[in-house]
Design an enzyme around this catalytic site. Structure first.
Site, PDB file in Angstrom:
ATOM      1  N   ASP A 183       1.021  -0.846   0.175  1.00 55.83           N
ATOM      2  CA  ASP A 183       0.472  -0.113   0.298  1.00 55.83           C
ATOM      3  C   ASP A 183       1.587   0.952  -0.276  1.00 55.83           C
ATOM      4  O   ASP A 183       1.989   1.227   1.388  1.00 55.83           O
ATOM      5  CB  ASP A 183      -0.541  -0.111   1.095  1.00 55.83           C
ATOM      6  N   ILE A 184       0.638   1.802  -0.895  1.00 55.02           N
ATOM      7  CA  ILE A 184       1.411   3.926  -1.353  1.00 55.02           C
ATOM      8  C   ILE A 184       1.065   4.401   0.187  1.00 55.02           C
ATOM      9  O   ILE A 184      -0.033   4.976   0.076  1.00 55.02           O
ATOM     10  CB  ILE A 184       1.099   4.064  -2.398  1.00 55.02           C
ATOM     11  N   GLU A 226      -4.929   2.452  -3.932  1.00 54.67           N
ATOM     12  CA  GLU A 226      -3.249   2.057  -4.140  1.00 54.67           C
ATOM     13  C   GLU A 226      -2.912   0.582  -3.426  1.00 54.67           C
ATOM     14  O   GLU A 226      -1.768   0.702  -3.237  1.00 54.67           O
ATOM     15  CB  GLU A 226      -2.654   3.435  -3.139  1.00 54.67           C
TER      16      GLU A 226
END
Length: 629
Positions: free
Chosen positions: A496-497, A539
């Site tokens: 996950d960003i 994301e």
């Protein structure tokens, strides 16, 4: 002066010629008939595949949207002060802090319209956005069932009301005290406006219909916005079968009503009582086929008329037997008309003499299809037009066994060497001791390209170029079954960003999209070709690593994390943007049945990594004692 010798026709010769003409005419009509039937089946198959793909994409998009909302609500479970909530109303400072927390979470999910906190007695005590007095989405009976069922973490309800903020779907999660007592609900309202926006993006044609319905077959959202065309309504029996699990993944059926045939695809949003229904009308997907069919019928009528005229002229030549000049004149007229008929049909036609298979005739459509002069084809064999001559030999053998082949797909080549896909029919006619092979060819290269493009769109995420969630789940479950069967290691990464919402808010969604594409490039370049990499939504990314132990998975995750941290995005103002990512890791266990088991553990590990500093990776097996504690 001698009279010209009159040519005499025997009864056997006349009969043979008549039979040949009839067989030839019937053969051509058969080819046209099979071509019409084949094009209809192909059009129906293409339409069925398209509506099924559209329903799958719609179901995946809505399911992903609800899952994003559920992840935000699950985070709120851990952050809401349940004892303080029980002592509501809070003082102004804590109430504003709580409302700010709800508002921050609401900004993470664009599909949600509001987030509410509901007390154990059903009252709405706090909400992210103040729309006035909010109506509780659950009545007393529903609230009692939720309170008495501690294992029911996630609950859905249908929002109904006159106000636009009271229509749609409510998604709720339980709040519990430390001793496990029911302490209320945290609820997100996903309004009909969001679902209507998603449905409006579908390309269903002028008469297409898309619905999101609840377990009572009532529409939550629909396209078009007014009452569906043709008084269409979904089949309640099929919807019941989806809800009770009889139909596991969905079904596409053909329905007739109000003089219109429809292809209808039913799919349930997994884990919820809601289903999507996508329908296309025959007035759309059969429009081009009907136009083409008209030309086929006209060509067939001309063909039959020409065959009858041939029989007539041969019969007249036998009866009258005037002289050779008259007979040649009549034959020339007949030949001209016959060639006009052959040259105008929209199918490439080749005639070859067996057993040598030398081409004896090719029509203009055939010359255009194979990019060769008509005269130049007469020195070739039929196999020279195939990409692989072995295909021609196999078709000859199959024709001898089945008395002809119809509408098979085969790779052929033009005289320039260019390969193309064709739909081919083949039959033979025997007259006396001579056998004529008739080959009808239609270029279907564009149709094959469209089929490939539809398949690519159904399995690929358009932004990142990686596999989409549905395709990843299919491949991952296959890989998991293989690893379980042969007792091989398997690992899963969930990435996950970090602070992705901040990137979008600060630099715009274009930069956010660049960040997603950058992560996709890092994953593709860092991981192996055998690893299955996908964008799961937003994301969030996932990577399945076959033949990988937990130690190797941690090393791979660390390489990915370092490469993401080292990546830079050039901004329009000349500066550069650096960002990081958090990674959760899970390994295959003996009792795992589906990839969802690994996804759940990797998700928990990712949650741990994000709440312990971000820009790090966490292995679930190492944090499991903490999770249990």
């Amino acid at each position: 002066m001698k009279r010209p010798r009159i040519m005499q026709w025997s009864a056997r010769q006349s009969a043979s010629i008549t039979v040949f003409a009839m067989l030839f005419g019937l053969g051509m009509i058969s080819i046209l008939g099979y071509q019409v039937n084949s094009s209809y089946r192909a059009q129906m198959a293409q339409a069925r595949s398209r509506v099924d793909n559209l329903s799958q994409m719609l179901e995946a998009q809505l399911r992903s949207a609800l899952r994003e909302v559920d992840l935000v609500l699950r985070d709120l479970e851990d952050r809401v002060d349940v004892p303080a909530l029980a002592r509501s109303p809070l003082d102004d400072t804590r109430a504003k802090a709580l409302q700010g927390l709800l508002l921050d979470k609401l900004t993470l999910v664009r599909q949600a319209d509001n987030i509410l906190l509901i007390a154990p007695d059903g009252r709405v005590v706090y909400q992210a956005l103040d729309f006035g007095t909010a109506q509780p989405p659950f009545d007393a009976a529903q609230l009692a069932r939720i309170r008495d069922d501690p294992y029911r973490e996630r609950v859905y309800a249908r929002l109904q009301g006159t106000d636009k903020h009271q229509q749609g779907i409510a998604l709720a999660r339980r709040l519990e005290t430390r001793d496990g007592q029911f302490a209320g609900l945290v609820v997100a309202n996903v309004t009909t406006a969001y679902f209507q926006q998603v449905l409006d993006t579908l390309d269903l044609g002028q008469h297409g219909i898309a619905l999101l319905v609840d377990e009572r077959s009532a529409a939550v959202a629909q396209r078009p916005g007014e009452r569906p065309a043709d008084d269409f309504s979904p089949d309640p029996q099929l919807l019941r079968q989806l809800n009770n699990g009889t139909l596991a993944t969905g079904i596409t059926v053909l329905e007739n009503g109000a003089g219109v045939t429809r292809l209808v695809s039913y799919r349930q949003l997994a884990g919820s009582p809601f289903s999507v229904v996508v329908s296309t009308s025959s007035r759309d997907y059969l429009a081009s086929w009907r136009n083409n069919n008209l030309y086929y019928l006209v060509g067939g009528s001309l063909l039959l008329a020409m065959a009858l005229m041939m029989i007539y002229f041969f019969w007249r030549s036998h009866r009258l037997a005037r002289n050779l000049q008259q007979k040649e004149s009549r034959l020339n007229v007949s030949e001209v008309r016959f060639r006009q008929m052959i040259e105008t049909i929209p199918v490439a036609l080749l005639l070859a003499r067996l057993p040598e298979c030398f081409i004896t005739y090719i029509n203009q459509q055939g010359a255009r299809t194979f990019d060769i002069p008509q005269a130049g084809a007469l020195s070739l064999r039929a196999a020279d037009f195939y990409l692989n001559s072995s295909d021609f030999r196999e078709q000859l053998l199959a024709m001898d066994q089945t008395q002809g082949i119809r509408n098979i797909e085969v790779r052929m080549r033009r005289w320039s060497g260019e390969a193309f896909w064709a739909s081919l029919s083949m039959s033979s006619v025997t007259v006396g001791e001579e056998i004529t092979l008739m080959i009808g060819v239609s270029d279907i290269t564009e149709r094959k390209r469209l089929e490939g493009e539809l398949k690519r769109r159904a399995t690929t995420d358009s932004l990142s170029g990686l596999s989409n969630r549905a395709h990843f789940m299919e491949l991952a479950n296959q890989e998991l079954a293989r690893a379980q069967r042969y007792a091989r290691p398997l690992a899963l990464l969930m990435l996950d960003i970090d602070y992705f919402k901040r990137i979008n808010d600060t630099h715009g969604h274009d930069v956010g999209d660049q960040a997603i594409r950058a992560v996709a490039q890092v994953l593709s370049a860092t991981l192996r070709d055998v690893d299955v990499v996908a964008r799961m939504g937003g994301e969030e990314f996932a990577a399945l690593l076959p033949e990988t132990t937990p130690e190797l998975a941690c090393a791979a995750a660390e390489r990915v994390r370092v490469n993401i941290e080292a990546h830079r995005i050039a901004l329009p103002n000349g500066s550069e943007l650096a960002f990081t990512g958090s990674i959760g890791i899970s390994a295959l266990r003996r009792d795992d049945q589906l990839i969802d088991d690994l996804l759940k553990r990797a998700d928990l590990a990712l949650y741990h990594a994000k709440h312990h500093g971000r820009n790090q990776s966490a292995l679930y097996d190492e944090i499991e004692p903490q999770q249990s504690a």
